[in-house]
Design a protein around this motif. Structure first.
Motif, PDB file in Angstrom:
ATOM      1  N   ASN A  52      57.646  56.935  46.305  1.00  0.00           N
ATOM      2  CA  ASN A  52      56.925  57.358  47.454  1.00  0.00           C
ATOM      3  C   ASN A  52      55.741  58.366  46.843  1.00  0.00           C
ATOM      4  N   TRP A  53      54.596  57.920  46.475  1.00  0.00           N
ATOM      5  CA  TRP A  53      53.565  58.784  45.914  1.00  0.00           C
ATOM      6  C   TRP A  53      53.000  59.829  46.651  1.00  0.00           C
ATOM      7  N   GLU A  54      53.132  59.743  48.219  1.00  0.00           N
ATOM      8  CA  GLU A  54      52.771  60.822  48.873  1.00  0.00           C
ATOM      9  C   GLU A  54      53.416  62.158  48.630  1.00  0.00           C
ATOM     10  N   LYS A  55      54.665  61.929  47.886  1.00  0.00           N
ATOM     11  CA  LYS A  55      55.658  63.328  47.512  1.00  0.00           C
ATOM     12  C   LYS A  55      55.330  63.710  45.938  1.00  0.00           C
ATOM     13  N   THR A  56      54.334  63.102  45.516  1.00  0.00           N
ATOM     14  CA  THR A  56      53.612  63.502  44.263  1.00  0.00           C
ATOM     15  C   THR A  56      52.415  64.057  44.213  1.00  0.00           C
ATOM     16  N   SER A  57      51.983  64.610  43.235  1.00  0.00           N
ATOM     17  CA  SER A  57      50.583  65.342  42.995  1.00  0.00           C
ATOM     18  C   SER A  57      49.473  64.113  42.807  1.00  0.00           C
ATOM     19  N   ILE A  58      50.021  63.034  42.460  1.00  0.00           N
ATOM     20  CA  ILE A  58      49.194  61.689  42.166  1.00  0.00           C
ATOM     21  C   ILE A  58      48.420  61.143  43.285  1.00  0.00           C
ATOM     22  N   GLU A  59      47.213  60.963  43.169  1.00  0.00           N
ATOM     23  CA  GLU A  59      46.401  60.524  44.325  1.00  0.00           C
ATOM     24  C   GLU A  59      46.515  58.933  44.215  1.00  0.00           C
ATOM     25  N   LYS A  60      46.872  58.067  45.209  1.00  0.00           N
ATOM     26  CA  LYS A  60      46.625  56.656  45.234  1.00  0.00           C
ATOM     27  C   LYS A  60      46.250  56.146  46.422  1.00  0.00           C
ATOM     28  N   VAL A  61      45.353  55.366  46.450  1.00  0.00           N
ATOM     29  CA  VAL A  61      44.926  54.533  47.505  1.00  0.00           C
ATOM     30  C   VAL A  61      45.100  53.226  47.567  1.00  0.00           C
ATOM     31  N   ASN A  62      45.651  52.681  48.408  1.00  0.00           N
ATOM     32  CA  ASN A  62      46.109  51.143  48.558  1.00  0.00           C
ATOM     33  C   ASN A  62      45.343  50.474  49.728  1.00  0.00           C
ATOM     34  N   ALA A  63      45.145  49.426  49.456  1.00  0.00           N
ATOM     35  CA  ALA A  63      44.114  48.795  50.354  1.00  0.00           C
ATOM     36  C   ALA A  63      44.565  47.105  50.127  1.00  0.00           C
ATOM     37  N   LEU A  64      44.574  46.375  51.626  1.00  0.00           N
ATOM     38  CA  LEU A  64      44.970  44.930  51.815  1.00  0.00           C
ATOM     39  C   LEU A  64      43.506  44.409  52.137  1.00  0.00           C
ATOM     40  N   ILE A  65      42.979  43.431  51.327  1.00  0.00           N
ATOM     41  CA  ILE A  65      41.799  42.905  51.333  1.00  0.00           C
ATOM     42  C   ILE A  65      41.916  41.196  51.905  1.00  0.00           C
ATOM     43  N   GLU A  66      41.446  40.951  52.812  1.00  0.00           N
ATOM     44  CA  GLU A  66      41.496  39.698  53.190  1.00  0.00           C
ATOM     45  C   GLU A  66      40.251  38.829  52.662  1.00  0.00           C
ATOM     46  N   VAL A  67      40.489  37.594  52.072  1.00  0.00           N
ATOM     47  CA  VAL A  67      39.388  36.934  51.404  1.00  0.00           C
ATOM     48  C   VAL A  67      39.508  35.520  51.780  1.00  0.00           C
ATOM     49  N   LYS A  68      38.295  35.179  52.253  1.00  0.00           N
ATOM     50  CA  LYS A  68      37.986  33.810  52.666  1.00  0.00           C
ATOM     51  C   LYS A  68      37.356  32.932  51.543  1.00  0.00           C
ATOM     52  N   VAL A  69      37.680  32.091  51.121  1.00  0.00           N
ATOM     53  CA  VAL A  69      37.255  31.320  50.059  1.00  0.00           C
ATOM     54  C   VAL A  69      36.856  29.564  50.238  1.00  0.00           C
ATOM     55  N   THR A  70      36.352  29.219  49.112  1.00  0.00           N
ATOM     56  CA  THR A  70      35.986  27.627  49.491  1.00  0.00           C
ATOM     57  C   THR A  70      37.272  27.109  48.382  1.00  0.00           C
ATOM     58  N   PRO A  71      38.102  26.323  48.728  1.00  0.00           N
ATOM     59  CA  PRO A  71      39.154  25.551  47.856  1.00  0.00           C
ATOM     60  C   PRO A  71      38.514  24.889  46.982  1.00  0.00           C
ATOM     61  N   GLN A  72      38.837  25.001  45.650  1.00  0.00           N
ATOM     62  CA  GLN A  72      38.252  23.997  44.854  1.00  0.00           C
ATOM     63  C   GLN A  72      38.853  22.561  44.583  1.00  0.00           C
ATOM     64  N   ARG A  73      37.975  21.590  44.507  1.00  0.00           N
ATOM     65  CA  ARG A  73      38.459  20.015  44.706  1.00  0.00           C
ATOM     66  C   ARG A  73      39.661  19.795  43.488  1.00  0.00           C
ATOM     67  N   GLY A  74      40.802  19.420  43.997  1.00  0.00           N
ATOM     68  CA  GLY A  74      41.977  19.122  43.242  1.00  0.00           C
ATOM     69  C   GLY A  74      42.799  20.279  42.727  1.00  0.00           C
ATOM     70  N   GLN A  75      42.299  21.598  43.143  1.00  0.00           N
ATOM     71  CA  GLN A  75      42.964  22.607  42.625  1.00  0.00           C
ATOM     72  C   GLN A  75      43.433  23.431  44.044  1.00  0.00           C
ATOM     73  N   GLY A  76      42.765  23.303  44.974  1.00  0.00           N
ATOM     74  CA  GLY A  76      43.071  23.954  46.148  1.00  0.00           C
ATOM     75  C   GLY A  76      42.573  25.387  45.957  1.00  0.00           C
ATOM     76  N   PHE A  77      43.684  26.291  46.255  1.00  0.00           N
ATOM     77  CA  PHE A  77      43.539  27.753  46.158  1.00  0.00           C
ATOM     78  C   PHE A  77      43.769  28.514  45.043  1.00  0.00           C
ATOM     79  N   ASP A  78      44.469  27.498  44.110  1.00  0.00           N
ATOM     80  CA  ASP A  78      45.166  28.098  42.976  1.00  0.00           C
ATOM     81  C   ASP A  78      44.308  28.819  42.097  1.00  0.00           C
ATOM     82  N   ARG A  79      43.156  28.052  41.586  1.00  0.00           N
ATOM     83  CA  ARG A  79      42.375  28.536  40.593  1.00  0.00           C
ATOM     84  C   ARG A  79      41.593  29.825  40.969  1.00  0.00           C
ATOM     85  N   ILE A  80      41.099  29.985  42.177  1.00  0.00           N
ATOM     86  CA  ILE A  80      40.550  31.244  42.455  1.00  0.00           C
ATOM     87  C   ILE A  80      41.478  32.268  42.862  1.00  0.00           C
TER      88      ILE A  80
END
Length: 160
Positions: A52-80
């Protein structure tokens, strides 16, 4: 035994072999063998401590990033996904359903560091079409653990 062992370890990875053996009704040697096999097979991928970083003096910022991508032929989303998860600042990458393809989690010291990562590294990848960043303001529960449980107010109520 395997499912029960994994469930116990998922809740408390610090539990010792002796206690595990008692809980599972097997020998300590059997527990050690099973854990070694689970690690070797890639079923147990690591051990983590939830802080629980809020109980420490250490500053942390957490983010969730939604990413829309073009899947690659033969590899789908794995390579990106692999290109993204190889950045050291990335905590997790998930393939998701819905309006976006990947969900990326980051942990940095400042909002600016996260913004710079998104604009300088993530958005510049060829397959990335768009991103949406959401900053985590407060954690209530993480990895099945309640972070800040409300304490019962033990003061006596006084009424006129």
């Amino acid at each position: 035994m395997r499912e029960e062992l994994l469930a116990i370890l998922e809740k408390n990875s610090r539990i010792d072999f002796k206690e595990l053996a008692v809980l599972l009704g097997v020998s300590e040697e059997k527990v050690l063998e099973e854990i070694t096999a689970l690690e070797k097979d890639g079923i147990i991928c690591g051990y983590h401590t939830l802080i629980n970083w809020e109980k420490t003096s250490i500053e942390k910022v957490n983010a969730l990033i939604e990413v829309k991508v073009t899947p690659q032929r033969g590899q789908g989303f794995d390579r990106i996904a692999e290109r993204i998860y190889n950045y050291p600042e990335v905590r997790a990458v998930y393939l998701i359903s819905g309006g976006y393809d990947l969900l990326v989690t980051l942990e940095e010291k400042t909002l600016k560091e996260i913004a710079n990562f998104v604009s300088d590294k993530l958005s510049t990848l060829d397959s990335v079409l768009s991103t949406a960043t959401h900053f985590i303001l407060k954690k209530y529960k993480d990895h099945g653990t309640i972070i800040n449980q409300n304490r019962n107010d033990e003061r006596e109520v006084i009424t006129p």
